[in-house]
Design a protein around this motif. Structure first.
Motif, short mmCIF file in Angstrom:
data_model
loop_
_atom_site.label_atom_id
_atom_site.label_comp_id
_atom_site.label_asym_id
_atom_site.label_seq_id
_atom_site.Cartn_x
_atom_site.Cartn_y
_atom_site.Cartn_z
N ALA A 468 37.59 37.20 45.12
CA ALA A 468 37.07 38.00 46.32
C ALA A 468 37.64 39.01 46.57
O ALA A 468 37.13 39.92 45.96
N VAL A 469 39.40 39.10 45.90
CA VAL A 469 40.00 40.23 46.79
C VAL A 469 39.58 40.41 45.00
O VAL A 469 39.91 42.17 45.41
N GLY A 470 40.34 40.43 43.81
CA GLY A 470 40.00 41.47 42.56
C GLY A 470 39.48 40.99 41.85
O GLY A 470 39.12 42.59 41.38
N ARG A 471 37.70 41.40 42.49
CA ARG A 471 36.32 41.07 42.66
C ARG A 471 36.07 42.70 42.85
O ARG A 471 35.71 43.57 42.91
N ARG A 472 36.84 42.69 43.97
CA ARG A 472 36.57 43.65 45.78
C ARG A 472 37.56 45.44 44.89
O ARG A 472 37.05 46.00 44.64
N LEU A 473 38.75 44.44 44.35
CA LEU A 473 39.35 46.08 43.44
C LEU A 473 38.50 46.70 42.96
O LEU A 473 38.91 48.16 42.19
N ALA A 474 38.35 45.52 41.69
CA ALA A 474 37.49 46.27 40.65
C ALA A 474 36.23 46.67 40.95
O ALA A 474 36.13 47.97 39.52
N GLN A 475 35.78 46.58 41.78
CA GLN A 475 34.76 47.34 42.40
C GLN A 475 35.48 48.54 42.70
O GLN A 475 34.27 49.47 42.83
N LEU A 476 36.49 48.61 43.67
CA LEU A 476 36.86 49.65 44.09
C LEU A 476 37.13 51.25 42.86
O LEU A 476 37.27 52.03 42.67
N ALA A 477 38.04 49.97 41.97
CA ALA A 477 38.27 50.21 40.47
C ALA A 477 37.25 51.58 39.83
O ALA A 477 38.11 52.04 38.98
N ASP A 478 36.28 51.32 40.07
CA ASP A 478 34.73 51.32 39.28
C ASP A 478 34.64 52.98 39.66
O ASP A 478 34.53 53.47 40.06
N GLY A 479 34.88 53.60 38.17
CA GLY A 479 34.65 55.16 38.11
C GLY A 479 35.66 55.78 38.84
O GLY A 479 35.73 57.00 38.85
N GLY A 480 37.06 55.54 39.24
CA GLY A 480 37.83 55.71 39.24
C GLY A 480 39.58 55.20 39.05
O GLY A 480 39.01 55.07 37.92
N GLN A 481 40.18 55.46 39.45
CA GLN A 481 41.79 54.51 39.41
C GLN A 481 42.36 54.26 40.81
O GLN A 481 42.61 54.91 41.43
N VAL A 482 42.13 52.82 40.62
CA VAL A 482 42.87 51.36 40.86
C VAL A 482 44.41 51.00 40.48
O VAL A 482 44.17 50.64 38.88
N LEU A 483 46.01 51.27 41.06
CA LEU A 483 46.77 50.57 40.38
C LEU A 483 47.19 49.55 41.55
O LEU A 483 47.25 49.60 42.77
N VAL A 484 47.49 48.38 41.00
CA VAL A 484 47.65 47.14 42.29
C VAL A 484 48.84 46.36 41.91
O VAL A 484 48.84 46.03 40.34
N VAL A 485 49.74 46.15 42.55
CA VAL A 485 51.10 45.41 42.21
C VAL A 485 50.72 43.84 43.12
O VAL A 485 50.57 44.04 44.19
N THR A 486 50.77 42.72 41.62
CA THR A 486 50.11 41.29 42.51
C THR A 486 51.21 40.28 42.03
O THR A 486 51.39 40.44 40.94
N HIS A 487 51.47 39.35 43.19
CA HIS A 487 51.08 38.16 42.26
C HIS A 487 49.84 37.31 42.30
O HIS A 487 50.61 35.74 41.60
N SER A 488 48.92 37.16 41.93
CA SER A 488 48.06 36.78 42.22
C SER A 488 47.90 36.71 40.96
O SER A 488 46.47 37.61 40.56
N PRO A 489 47.32 35.68 40.42
CA PRO A 489 46.37 35.01 38.70
C PRO A 489 44.86 35.55 38.91
O PRO A 489 44.65 36.29 38.57
#
Length: 549
Positions: A468-489
């Motif tokens: 769910a976190v990944g999906r929300r980050l992808a939603q947040l990046a839609d039309g913009g730019q998000v950089l995420v440092v992650t250990h979650s597959p």
């Protein structure tokens, strides 16, 4: 949007060139591989305060260059304009850290201060993480976030205008009161001085006239006798009479002189005219020297009074009139002062009432926006497996200021009935990450060209929650730019662009590098994140399923 990052000789990085893309950019790698160094490097070029020692061992200096897109209307352009720096469609930041600790920065090849970098960074990048005190965890920024979310900028601008009017009215009243107090302190002196000056009524040039008259009267006795002798010598009993007799005698015989006396007679006539004029002048002088003995005393008394008054007030005698006018003006201001103070106090009351009305309207609008934000965040918490948590925007009275009289704080209660408190005081690491993400998803529509960076915001969550976190980050990046440092597959699987940070030892020197991943490489990296060092076919299949989902 961040386009590129060039890092040279920073900590364990010798040289890295990274080209970022729109959408969700994912950075993965084992713990200690150098992911945090990338953020340290980006923070360095943006002027953030971080590690004191950044230069790689053995290098003379470290350098970071960041390249951003800067579309028309981007807030960074206003910062550049105010700083006198050139602005174009591309913004290049460069900062160098020397071995001795000196730091030097450039913006579009122009030298600038670290403060300018920090102001630019506020318009370019927003960092979110469990220990981030610059972003959503800083209560000082919550009011501005709520205002932007609720579209309250016009109301806030109106409140600021009213606040400035109150400040100006208060300043005018205080200045008038201070001036009136100063005049009141010398009221007795003013009234006495004005009365003296009015009684004396000195005129411009009077001192010189009196002084001349005094000296003339003092000398008149000494010179009057000689002037009288001169007057007698010139008059009818003297030269004028002799000349008159001579002319009469010559006129009697001029007919027999065959014209020889015409010229002498004409000259004598002219002489008589001159003698008459001289006699009259001497007579006028004698009249001027005629005075009553008390006149000298009166002249001296007024002359000395004028000079004493000038010395008393420290001005020239000829300036006493202007000085008196100035004192009369102060007295008039004193007499008018109470009325002026009353009018200014009324102006202040009117301005205060207008500010109060604007601040009340802003408070009401904030209350409505807070309810909307609370509802929106609650809706986002459910997919993040926090449906029992309660997010609340607390609005409490605060000190009046240009942005109103409200204190705004984002609070949470992790379970129904549990006490609420500040985000970073109540929520655990994993909960805090999800709260921040939910809040950011709700606020993202208000951002303008910001690159959002999430530093291990998924720490402490896994499984369906991490998905769910990944999906929300992808939603947040839609039309913009998000950089995420992650250990979650699960989060990495949602990335549109993926880099692996890795560390290697060469010639007893540890260096960090960043490798862009192809689709196959991404599958292996996510499989590694799922299974560990040994990548199995099952792990690859699971990775493929995550990426497809």
């Amino acid at each position: 949007m961040l386009r590129a990052l060039d890092i040279r000789d920073i900590l364990i990085i010798d040289h890295l060139e990274l080209a970022f893309q729109p959408g969700l950019n994912v950075l993965t790698g084992e713990t200690g591989a150098g992911k945090s160094i990338l953020l340290d490097s980006l923070g360095f070029v943006l002027g953030w305060r971080g590690r004191a020692e950044l230069v790689r061992q053995g290098a003379d200096q470290g350098e970071v260059v960041a390249e951003f897109d800067l579309p028309t209307g981007h807030p960074a352009r206003a910062v550049l304009d105010e700083a006198g720096l050139p602005a174009g469609d591309e913004l290049i930041l460069r900062r160098v850290n020397a071995r001795d600790g000196r730091k030097t920065a450039w913006v579009n090849d122009r030298r600038c201060s670290g403060e300018v970098l920090r102001r630019l960074s506020d318009t370019l990048v927003e960092l979110h993480g469990q220990h981030d005190d610059r972003g959503l965890l800083d209560p000082k920024g919550h009011r501005a976030l709520l205002d932007t979310y609720g579209g309250l900028d016009p109301l806030r601008a109106e409140t600021r205008t009213k606040w400035r009017a109150v400040a100006q009215a208060r300043k005018a009243l205080q200045a008038a009161e201070t001036a009136l107090d100063a005049v009141r302190a010398e009221e007795e002196f003013l009234r006495h001085a004005v009365a003296e000056l009015d009684a004396l009524d000195p005129q411009p040039g009077e001192e010189e006239t009196l002084d001349t008259r005094r000296r003339l009267m003092q000398q008149s006795e000494r010179i009057r006798e000689d002037i009288l002798r001169a007057h007698a010598a010139l008059g009818l009993d003297g030269a004028e009479g002799a000349a008159s007799d001579a002319l009469r005698w010559l006129e009697g015989v001029s007919d027999q002189a065959e014209g020889q006396l015409d010229a002498p007679m004409a000259a004598l006539g002219r002489a008589m005219v001159e003698l008459d004029e001289a006699t009259q002048g001497v007579a006028r002088c004698l009249d001027g020297l005629s005075f009553n003995p008390s006149e000298l005393e009166d002249c001296e008394e007024r002359l000395f009074a004028i000079r004493a008054m000038a010395r008393k007030h420290g001005v020239a005698a000829d300036d006493l009139g202007d000085f008196a006018t100035n004192l009369r003006g102060k007295l008039a201001a004193l007499d008018q002062g109470d009325a002026d103070i009353k009018a200014l106090a009324e102006d202040l009351a009117t301005a205060q009432a207008a500010y109060d009305a604007a601040a009340d309207a802003l408070s009401d609008a904030r209350t409505g926006a807070a309810k909307d934000l609370d509802h929106a965040v609650s809706a986002e918490l459910a997919p993040l497996k926090m449906e029992r948590a309660v997010f609340s925007t607390q609005i409490s009275p605060g000190d009046a200021g240009p942005d109103g009289r409200d204190t705004v704080t984002f609070t949470v209660a992790t379970n129904p009935g549990a006490p609420s408190g500040p985000l970073n005081k109540i929520a655990s690491g994993g909960e805090l990450s999800r709260f921040l993400l939910a809040l950011k998803v709700c606020l993202t529509g208000t951002d303008s060209g910001l690159t959002m960076i999430f530093d291990e915001i998924d720490r402490g969550v896994g499984g369906a929650t991490a998905d769910a976190v990944g999906r929300r980050l992808a939603q947040l990046a839609d039309g913009g730019q998000v950089l995420v440092v992650t250990h979650s597959p699960q989060v990495a699987a949602r990335g549109a662009h993926h880099w692996r940070v890795q560390k290697k030892v060469t010639d007893d020197q540890t260096l960090s590098s960043v490798v862009p991943l192809t689709d196959r490489d991404r599958t292996d990296e996510i499989a590694r994140m799922l299974s560990g060092d040994r990548i199995t076919d099952e792990a690859r299949a699971a990775a493929t399923a995550l990426m497809a989902g």
